[in-house]
Design an enzyme around this catalytic site. Structure first.
Site, PDB file in Angstrom:
ATOM      1  N   SER A 145       0.833  -1.208   0.000  1.00  0.00           N
ATOM      2  CA  SER A 145       0.000   0.000   0.000  1.00  0.00           C
ATOM      3  C   SER A 145       0.861   1.250   0.000  1.00  0.00           C
ATOM      4  O   SER A 145       1.963   1.262   0.564  1.00  0.00           O
ATOM      5  CB  SER A 145      -0.907   0.004   1.239  1.00  0.00           C
ATOM      6  N   TYR A 170      -2.539  -0.162   9.944  1.00  0.00           N
ATOM      7  CA  TYR A 170      -2.691  -0.747   8.603  1.00  0.00           C
ATOM      8  C   TYR A 170      -1.397  -0.611   7.818  1.00  0.00           C
ATOM      9  O   TYR A 170      -0.906  -1.576   7.228  1.00  0.00           O
ATOM     10  CB  TYR A 170      -3.839  -0.061   7.863  1.00  0.00           C
TER      11      TYR A 170
END
Length: 339
Positions: A145, A170
């Protein structure tokens, strides 16, 4: 013949990638997904229906179902944290390639529910790595990501930049995935490729992401939340460009020199949040009601992908600009009835 396992196959990117693979004659596709309720499961079942599956069949854990649309696509509801059944699947199918898109998504949600991220993004990912190394997988491609860049001020973000200061759990789990993959590449000569996705949008997208949230609110005459008082920029990347990059890495048998690789995959053209909202308004023919709020924990002000490395390897060039992408997204959004 490639036999490809796609995890997270009922998800946004996974669904589109499977559809792309299924257009190929020399590919067998196997999809798995736990179909969790992080967001409305009706959307996940609708994606699977689009790929030729009946909800009553795919809702049962462990039941293998053949698509009635593609005879070379099979699906099973399975969680990557379920190691014993995952190992059994790998042994039985003898996949050649794995694309791991299964993960607990969402930056803000990770602050409220950290354990969900540890289980799916860490425990689940090491399960995938173990299954790959024990079953002679030729290539593992996995989702990282852009969030790994944290609060980096230098733009555009490059793969050589420091990524050791995440600002959300995350992001920390995604950076951990890259480190874990590096270890397995080094120890077991497992070819791994991580892709740092940048703000993907388009038809069948996630309802917790800004495009869907904004479109729904504007059409319903409800206010939209604009964080950091609108002073945000995102490298919005249309889903077709993302899929083309992933597809090329798997199908072209790219001669990546190193066993371990990381690539940015984005549009390389950041857009101001207010400009994105204005583009949505024009396409919908409606004005939005905006509520300006401060920056949320875990967010960053700007994302901007340098995609030169991926371009060098597979000639990756994003083709869909914002206006065309939003037009395609809204065209789809107006006909759906379950969000």
């Amino acid at each position: 013949m490639r036999k490809i396992l796609v995890t997270g196959a009922a998800g946004f990117i996974g669904f589109h990638l499977v559809e792309k693979f299924c257009q190929e004659d020399n590919v067998q596709v196997y999809g798995i997904d736990n179909i969790n309720d992080y967001y409305d499961v009706r959307l996940k079942y609708a994606r699977l229906k689009e790929s030729g599956f009946v909800e009553d069949n795919v809702s049962e854990y462990g039941l293998e179902v053949i698509s009635n649309k593609y005879d070379h696509y099979r699906f099973q509801r399975l969680d990557i944290t379920d190691l014993s059944n995952l190992e059994a699947l790998f042994r039985k199918e003898q996949f050649t390639h794995v694309v791991n898109l299964a993960a607990q998504a969402g930056v803000r949600y990770s602050i409220e529910n950290p354990h969900a991220y540890v289980q799916s993004n860490l425990v689940g990912f090491v399960n995938i790595l173990e299954c790959c190394r024990h079953n002679k997988i030729k290539h593992l491609l996995y989702a990282s990501s852009s969030s790994v860049y944290g609060g980096n001020k230098k733009v555009p973000f490059s793969e050589e930049d420091r990524v050791d200061r995440p600002v959300s759990l995350y992001a920390a789990t995604k950076k951990s995935n890259e480190l874990m993959a590096h270890t397995y590449s080094h120890l077991y000569n497992l070819k791994t490729t991580g892709l740092r996705f940048f703000t993907v949008y388009g038809p069948w997208g996630r309802p917790d992401m800004a495009p869907m949230l904004f479109a729904k609110a504007i059409m319903n005459g409800e206010p939209i939340k604009v964080f950091n008082n609108g002073n945000m920029e995102r490298d919005f990347t249309y889903i077709d460009d993302i899929i083309e990059g992933v597809f090329s890495l798997i199908m072209k048998e790219v001669n990546i020199v190193e066993e371990y690789s990381i690539f940015n995959i984005g549009n390389s053209s950041p857009v101001k949040l207010m400009d994105f909202i204005e583009t949505l308004e024009k396409e919908l023919g409606l004005d939005s009601k905006k509520v300006f709020l401060p920056m949320q924990d875990g967010d960053v002000e700007k994302t901007f992908a340098n995609v030169q490395d991926l371009n060098t390897v597979v000639s990756y060039v994003p083709k869909i600009d914002l206006v065309v992408g939003v037009e395609k997204f809204i065209e789809w959004y107006k006909i759906i009835t379950y969000i």
